[in-house]
Design a protein around this motif. Structure first.
Motif, short mmCIF file in Angstrom:
data_model
loop_
_atom_site.label_atom_id
_atom_site.label_comp_id
_atom_site.label_asym_id
_atom_site.label_seq_id
_atom_site.Cartn_x
_atom_site.Cartn_y
_atom_site.Cartn_z
N TRP A 70 0.83 -1.20 0.00
CA TRP A 70 0.00 0.00 0.00
C TRP A 70 0.88 1.26 0.00
CZ3 TRP A 70 -5.52 0.81 1.50
CH2 TRP A 70 -6.28 -0.33 1.25
N LEU A 82 0.09 7.11 2.47
CA LEU A 82 -1.36 6.97 2.48
C LEU A 82 -2.05 8.29 2.80
CD1 LEU A 82 -0.52 3.98 2.52
CD2 LEU A 82 -2.36 3.57 4.15
N ARG A 92 -7.15 6.80 1.86
CA ARG A 92 -6.57 5.46 1.69
C ARG A 92 -6.33 4.79 3.03
NH1 ARG A 92 -1.37 5.24 -1.05
NH2 ARG A 92 -1.83 3.04 -1.36
#
Length: 344
Positions: free
Chosen positions: A114, A151, A155
């Motif tokens: 991620w 992020l 997110r």
């Protein structure tokens, strides 16, 4: 040889050797693609020469699959195994380091794909569980670190839902929510306070302007470690020992560690081979100051989660008491500390 096992083993060896993330990801992606396809289709495509037509499989990974299906150890895997075997062995682990590693219940600093990690969240959690951890904290980067795909708040909220779903089927192992949050120039944290409050654990690290003058860096770190939303001071000097080396950031370590002890903020013992941060002299200062510690891998791939012993060696050498290492505590004790800043 099973082709999925061959691809996973190649990825593990690349991770352990600190190969670039994109190389690791190619083999992890190919392994996941084969799992989705299933054995019969994989064999059919290998025989027809159409593996490369499948998204997620390239020429190099296809060759590994073909060689594995033919019953041999793929040449690329064999070369990596030979390289690993040829590496000089270091000194054996000390009893103190082994005892401390055995006492660890989790890892408070790891990354997934991620942000700038090489593997999915699920793969990182499963690897942590396979090492015997009761928990691990997922700490992908915060928004400002765009080079690491930090992020955004949106997110991060999405990631919290993903972690909750995984925990629904992983018990008793627990994947705790977290972030490695940039410490900004003024010592504030690079994420919405409301979101930081929701997380199980927050690592705060400096990733920019590491060459600030010592008084400014000291003020920056003091503000961060006194912030009740930050739990762990990550790789405090920012040094890099290998590759494109980087010197230590300069700050008044005695003042910063005293503030950590007063606020109940932990000092990270970062186990990455290129970091090994803090240096021994500063680690001893932190011990004398009475801080808590977190022995973490800062892993960006499953194969790197096994680095904790490196941090345990330095901790044992510098007299870190096991009872002050926050990840020797069970998950409930760790979470009690993040709320109260007191040992459970």
């Amino acid at each position: 040889m099973d082709p999925v096992a061959a691809l996973d083993r190649i990825a593990f060896l690349l991770e352990r050797a600190q190969a670039p993330t994109y190389r690791v990801r190619a083999f992890r992606t190919a392994a996941a693609t084969l799992v989705r396809m299933g054995g019969p289709e994989t064999a059919e495509r290998a025989a027809a020469g159409s593996l490369e037509a499948v998204k997620g499989i390239g020429p190099k990974t296809a060759q590994v699959v073909r060689e594995a299906l033919a019953g041999s150890v793929p040449g690329y895997l064999r070369a990596l195994e030979d390289e690993a075997a040829a590496l000089p062995e270091g000194p054996p682990p000390t009893p103190g380091a082994l005892a401390l590693r055995a006492a660890l219940r989790g890892d408070c600093h790891m990354h997934s794909d991620w942000s700038d990690g090489g593997s999915p969240i699920e793969a990182m959690g499963q690897a942590a569980a396979s090492l015997g951890h009761a928990y691990a904290v997922l700490t992908d980067h915060s928004p400002r670190l765009t080079v690491a795909r930090g992020l955004s708040p949106e997110r991060l909220r999405e990631q919290l839902d993903v972690v909750a779903a995984l925990n629904g089927r992983w018990a008793p192992f627990r994947l705790l929510t977290g972030i490695e949050c940039d410490i900004l120039d003024d010592g504030s944290l690079d994420q919405e306070p409301e979101l930081l409050e929701r997380l199980d654990l927050v690592v705060g690290s400096v990733h920019s302007k590491l060459r600030m003058e010592s008084p400014a860096m000291t003020r920056r770190l003091l503000a961060a470690v006194r912030n009740p939303l930050m739990d762990v001071l990550g790789h405090c000097t920012g040094r890099l020992l290998t590759g494109r080396t980087r010197p230590e950031s300069r700050f008044d370590a005695e003042r910063v560690f005293a503030a950590c002890a007063e606020a109940g903020t932990a000092v990270e013992i970062n186990s990455r081979p290129e970091r090994l941060d803090p240096p021994r002299r500063l680690l001893r200062l932190a011990v004398a100051a009475g801080t808590f510690f977190a022995i973490d891998t800062d892993a960006h791939a499953p194969g790197q989660l096994d680095w904790q012993l490196l941090g345990c060696e330095r901790a044992a050498e510098c007299g870190v008491p096991a009872g002050r290492v926050v990840n020797t505590w069970e998950a409930d004790g760790l979470l009690a500390w993040t709320r109260t800043r007191r040992a459970p």
